[in-house]
Scaffold this active site. Sequence first.
Site, PDB file in Angstrom:
ATOM      1  CG  ASP A 133      -2.008   1.024   1.191  1.00 17.40           C
ATOM      2  OD1 ASP A 133      -2.339   1.480   0.088  1.00 17.40           O
ATOM      3  OD2 ASP A 133      -2.530   1.404   2.259  1.00 17.40           O
ATOM      4  CB  CYS A 187     -20.276 -11.971  -3.924  1.00 16.53           C
ATOM      5  SG  CYS A 187     -18.814 -11.233  -3.193  1.00 16.53           S
ATOM      6  CB  CYS A 190     -24.429 -12.075  -0.524  1.00 19.63           C
ATOM      7  SG  CYS A 190     -24.155 -11.226   1.037  1.00 19.63           S
ATOM      8  CB  CYS A 193     -20.997  -5.237   1.608  1.00 16.29           C
ATOM      9  SG  CYS A 193     -21.077  -5.699  -0.134  1.00 16.29           S
ATOM     10  CB  CYS A 197     -22.717   1.140   2.656  1.00 13.57           C
ATOM     11  SG  CYS A 197     -21.762   2.676   2.532  1.00 13.57           S
ATOM     12  CB  CYS A 213     -15.935   5.730   1.427  1.00 18.79           C
ATOM     13  SG  CYS A 213     -15.253   4.450   2.475  1.00 18.79           S
ATOM     14  CB  CYS A 240     -15.893   2.889   7.943  1.00 15.14           C
ATOM     15  SG  CYS A 240     -17.539   2.140   7.954  1.00 15.14           S
ATOM     16  CB  CYS A 243     -18.660  -2.826   3.485  1.00 17.59           C
ATOM     17  SG  CYS A 243     -16.917  -2.461   3.239  1.00 17.59           S
ATOM     18  CB  CYS A 247     -18.341  -9.642   4.415  1.00 22.96           C
ATOM     19  SG  CYS A 247     -17.856 -10.894   3.203  1.00 22.96           S
TER      20      CYS A 247
END
Length: 309
Positions: A133, A187, A190, A193, A197, A213, A240, A243, A247
């Site tokens: 990152d 996924c 579903c 998430c 939010c 966000c 945060c 989401c 899951c």
Amino acid sequence: MSTLPQKYSALIKAKAQKFGFQNCGISKAGFLEEDARPLENWLQNHYHGQMQYMENYFDKRLDPTLLVEGSKSVISLSYNYFPEENISGSDTFKISKYAYGQDYHEIIKAILEEMVAELKEEIGDFHCRVFTDSAPVLERSWARKSGIGWVGKNANLITKQSGSFYFLAEIICDLELSEDEPTTDHCGTCRKCIDACPTDAIISEKIIDGSKCISYATIELKNEIPESFKNKMEDWMFGCDICQDVCPWNRFSVPHQQEKFKPNHFLKSYTKKDWQELSQELFSEIFRKSPVKRTKFAGLKRNISFLSE
């Protein structure tokens, strides 16, 4: 055909396990063709908000051979940060789980450098750079391509075995290695998430309007928090996890074993009142080696004030 790529790949994966990485997958370095248009559209729609740096190095984001000269392989790795205890009580402001402990950039980079040094002792010298990152690398795309996981509807990388509470890291190198295959998407229908939010930041499957966000508002945004966030931030003062918390795949998350990711006693004991009275001196002490340093004292106070109004 030479067996060296297979031999080196097996060695790298064994080393990754030894150094505490959850998963390791390998891709051939080259242009990420399928990511070019989506990235361009995302930027054109201004979903990056005020994160101007996302506009930089567009070509390098899509092609690691421009970032690391002579590179042939991208080794993707994941490192667990799921905590043993959730410190988000009802009478405190919340901090994203990834920021409970010390700054992951420094910790994971040091682990990667040690791992590379051992690999060079066994393989011989090779050219590489390590990232977590910290550079224009499309980490999720490479991790997906290498089979570590799939990109979920919340745009996080998800694995069947361990959910999504992990950091991604890369070793981009000039070794010829054998590639892994991408995994499939699990996924299904579903929408947990998307529905959970509070700011409707997940505007469609896998596409996030970053400017909506809560993580963006509390970390990246340098101006005042827009009124559109009022009464929607659910006490998050830094980051945060909503989401990810909802899951279903994260029911498989297991606590990490990294001492440096454990929260300090301030984080475990502070109430809303304590946070509201936070001083610059205490901020510096509590978050000395933490990713929360990124907001600076003024940014965290802004977030706390906004939540307290």
